[in-house]
Write a protein that holds these residues in place. Structure first.
Motif, PDB file in Angstrom:
ATOM      1  N   ALA A  12       8.516   9.239   3.577  1.00  0.00           N
ATOM      2  CA  ALA A  12       7.140   9.060   4.051  1.00  0.00           C
ATOM      3  C   ALA A  12       7.015   9.378   5.531  1.00  0.00           C
ATOM      4  O   ALA A  12       6.049  10.019   5.970  1.00  0.00           O
ATOM      5  CB  ALA A  12       6.674   7.636   3.775  1.00  0.00           C
ATOM      6  N   THR A  72       3.552  18.797  -2.002  1.00  0.00           N
ATOM      7  CA  THR A  72       3.627  17.336  -1.986  1.00  0.00           C
ATOM      8  C   THR A  72       2.928  16.759  -3.210  1.00  0.00           C
ATOM      9  O   THR A  72       1.865  17.234  -3.599  1.00  0.00           O
ATOM     10  CB  THR A  72       2.965  16.793  -0.700  1.00  0.00           C
ATOM     11  OG1 THR A  72       3.606  17.386   0.434  1.00  0.00           O
ATOM     12  CG2 THR A  72       3.100  15.293  -0.601  1.00  0.00           C
ATOM     13  N   GLN A  73       3.523  15.736  -3.787  1.00  0.00           N
ATOM     14  CA  GLN A  73       2.927  15.092  -4.951  1.00  0.00           C
ATOM     15  C   GLN A  73       1.559  14.517  -4.596  1.00  0.00           C
ATOM     16  O   GLN A  73       1.399  13.884  -3.544  1.00  0.00           O
ATOM     17  CB  GLN A  73       3.817  13.962  -5.466  1.00  0.00           C
ATOM     18  CG  GLN A  73       5.136  14.411  -6.015  1.00  0.00           C
ATOM     19  CD  GLN A  73       5.960  13.233  -6.504  1.00  0.00           C
ATOM     20  OE1 GLN A  73       5.512  12.093  -6.544  1.00  0.00           O
ATOM     21  NE2 GLN A  73       7.202  13.517  -6.865  1.00  0.00           N
ATOM     22  N   ARG A 113       0.093  11.941  -5.598  1.00  0.00           N
ATOM     23  CA  ARG A 113       0.174  10.484  -5.370  1.00  0.00           C
ATOM     24  C   ARG A 113       0.517  10.175  -3.921  1.00  0.00           C
ATOM     25  O   ARG A 113      -0.010   9.232  -3.328  1.00  0.00           O
ATOM     26  CB  ARG A 113       1.277   9.863  -6.232  1.00  0.00           C
ATOM     27  CG  ARG A 113       0.911   9.550  -7.602  1.00  0.00           C
ATOM     28  CD  ARG A 113       2.024   8.853  -8.363  1.00  0.00           C
ATOM     29  NE  ARG A 113       3.280   8.709  -7.645  1.00  0.00           N
ATOM     30  CZ  ARG A 113       4.356   8.179  -8.147  1.00  0.00           C
ATOM     31  NH1 ARG A 113       4.357   7.752  -9.389  1.00  0.00           N
ATOM     32  NH2 ARG A 113       5.455   8.079  -7.456  1.00  0.00           N
ATOM     33  N   MET A 114       1.418  10.957  -3.355  1.00  0.00           N
ATOM     34  CA  MET A 114       1.845  10.733  -1.974  1.00  0.00           C
ATOM     35  C   MET A 114       0.714  11.059  -1.006  1.00  0.00           C
ATOM     36  O   MET A 114       0.484  10.326  -0.049  1.00  0.00           O
ATOM     37  CB  MET A 114       3.083  11.575  -1.672  1.00  0.00           C
ATOM     38  CG  MET A 114       3.694  11.292  -0.351  1.00  0.00           C
ATOM     39  SD  MET A 114       4.359   9.623  -0.303  1.00  0.00           S
ATOM     40  CE  MET A 114       5.658   9.843   0.853  1.00  0.00           C
ATOM     41  N   ALA A 141      -2.495  10.934  -1.652  1.00  0.00           N
ATOM     42  CA  ALA A 141      -3.500   9.878  -1.793  1.00  0.00           C
ATOM     43  C   ALA A 141      -3.074   8.611  -1.058  1.00  0.00           C
ATOM     44  O   ALA A 141      -3.899   7.944  -0.414  1.00  0.00           O
ATOM     45  CB  ALA A 141      -3.741   9.587  -3.269  1.00  0.00           C
ATOM     46  N   ALA A 142      -1.789   8.276  -1.116  1.00  0.00           N
ATOM     47  CA  ALA A 142      -1.294   7.083  -0.433  1.00  0.00           C
ATOM     48  C   ALA A 142      -1.410   7.230   1.086  1.00  0.00           C
ATOM     49  O   ALA A 142      -1.816   6.290   1.777  1.00  0.00           O
ATOM     50  CB  ALA A 142       0.151   6.808  -0.829  1.00  0.00           C
ATOM     51  N   VAL A 143      -1.084   8.409   1.604  1.00  0.00           N
ATOM     52  CA  VAL A 143      -1.203   8.649   3.052  1.00  0.00           C
ATOM     53  C   VAL A 143      -2.668   8.599   3.463  1.00  0.00           C
ATOM     54  O   VAL A 143      -3.013   8.009   4.496  1.00  0.00           O
ATOM     55  CB  VAL A 143      -0.552   9.995   3.445  1.00  0.00           C
ATOM     56  CG1 VAL A 143      -0.883  10.358   4.887  1.00  0.00           C
ATOM     57  CG2 VAL A 143       0.951   9.943   3.249  1.00  0.00           C
ATOM     58  N   GLN A 144      -3.554   9.182   2.657  1.00  0.00           N
ATOM     59  CA  GLN A 144      -4.989   9.138   2.966  1.00  0.00           C
ATOM     60  C   GLN A 144      -5.500   7.698   3.010  1.00  0.00           C
ATOM     61  O   GLN A 144      -6.224   7.315   3.931  1.00  0.00           O
ATOM     62  CB  GLN A 144      -5.788   9.928   1.931  1.00  0.00           C
ATOM     63  CG  GLN A 144      -5.660  11.418   2.068  1.00  0.00           C
ATOM     64  CD  GLN A 144      -6.391  12.153   0.952  1.00  0.00           C
ATOM     65  OE1 GLN A 144      -6.412  11.715  -0.195  1.00  0.00           O
ATOM     66  NE2 GLN A 144      -6.990  13.274   1.291  1.00  0.00           N
ATOM     67  N   LYS A 145      -5.124   6.903   2.031  1.00  0.00           N
ATOM     68  CA  LYS A 145      -5.559   5.509   1.964  1.00  0.00           C
ATOM     69  C   LYS A 145      -5.038   4.728   3.165  1.00  0.00           C
ATOM     70  O   LYS A 145      -5.773   3.953   3.788  1.00  0.00           O
ATOM     71  CB  LYS A 145      -5.064   4.889   0.659  1.00  0.00           C
ATOM     72  CG  LYS A 145      -5.535   3.483   0.427  1.00  0.00           C
ATOM     73  CD  LYS A 145      -5.071   2.982  -0.931  1.00  0.00           C
ATOM     74  CE  LYS A 145      -5.504   1.558  -1.178  1.00  0.00           C
ATOM     75  NZ  LYS A 145      -5.041   1.053  -2.475  1.00  0.00           N
ATOM     76  N   PHE A 146      -3.775   4.938   3.499  1.00  0.00           N
ATOM     77  CA  PHE A 146      -3.156   4.247   4.626  1.00  0.00           C
ATOM     78  C   PHE A 146      -3.832   4.601   5.944  1.00  0.00           C
ATOM     79  O   PHE A 146      -4.188   3.720   6.733  1.00  0.00           O
ATOM     80  CB  PHE A 146      -1.663   4.600   4.668  1.00  0.00           C
ATOM     81  CG  PHE A 146      -0.912   4.001   5.819  1.00  0.00           C
ATOM     82  CD1 PHE A 146      -0.703   2.644   5.895  1.00  0.00           C
ATOM     83  CD2 PHE A 146      -0.385   4.819   6.810  1.00  0.00           C
ATOM     84  CE1 PHE A 146       0.008   2.089   6.956  1.00  0.00           C
ATOM     85  CE2 PHE A 146       0.334   4.278   7.868  1.00  0.00           C
ATOM     86  CZ  PHE A 146       0.529   2.903   7.943  1.00  0.00           C
ATOM     87  N   THR A 147      -4.044   5.883   6.187  1.00  0.00           N
ATOM     88  CA  THR A 147      -4.649   6.304   7.455  1.00  0.00           C
ATOM     89  C   THR A 147      -6.124   5.906   7.531  1.00  0.00           C
ATOM     90  O   THR A 147      -6.615   5.573   8.606  1.00  0.00           O
ATOM     91  CB  THR A 147      -4.486   7.815   7.693  1.00  0.00           C
ATOM     92  OG1 THR A 147      -5.019   8.525   6.576  1.00  0.00           O
ATOM     93  CG2 THR A 147      -3.026   8.185   7.880  1.00  0.00           C
TER      94      THR A 147
END
Length: 79
Positions: free
Chosen positions: A24, A47-48, A50-51, A53-59
């Protein structure tokens, strides 16, 4: 904060948590690097989803909270 306790003996392989954090951290570093649109598009294509989407949600969560972050991996530091 995610932190692993020091193992009582030498490990042969990295733990799943260490692998996930390093992966990550590297991805976020690449996403923030100064690069052409074509290189960025290629990074996203490799990049997958899912990864991403997770980075977008986190940022998004950080941005909405007016927060900043410091991500420290074994070999990389991101601010």
């Amino acid at each position: 904060m995610l932190e692993e306790l020091a193992p009582t003996q030498q490990e042969i392989f990295a733990t799943p948590l260490k692998q996930a954090v390093e992966s990550a951290t590297a991805l976020i570093g690449l996403m923030n690097a100064d690069q052409s649109d074509e290189n960025f598009d290629a990074l996203l294509a490799d990049t997958q989803p899912r990864m991403i989407a997770a980075v977008q949600k986190f940022t998004k969560m950080l941005q909405e909270a007016g927060a900043s972050t410091r991500i420290v991996g074994t070999s990389l530091l991101l601010r």
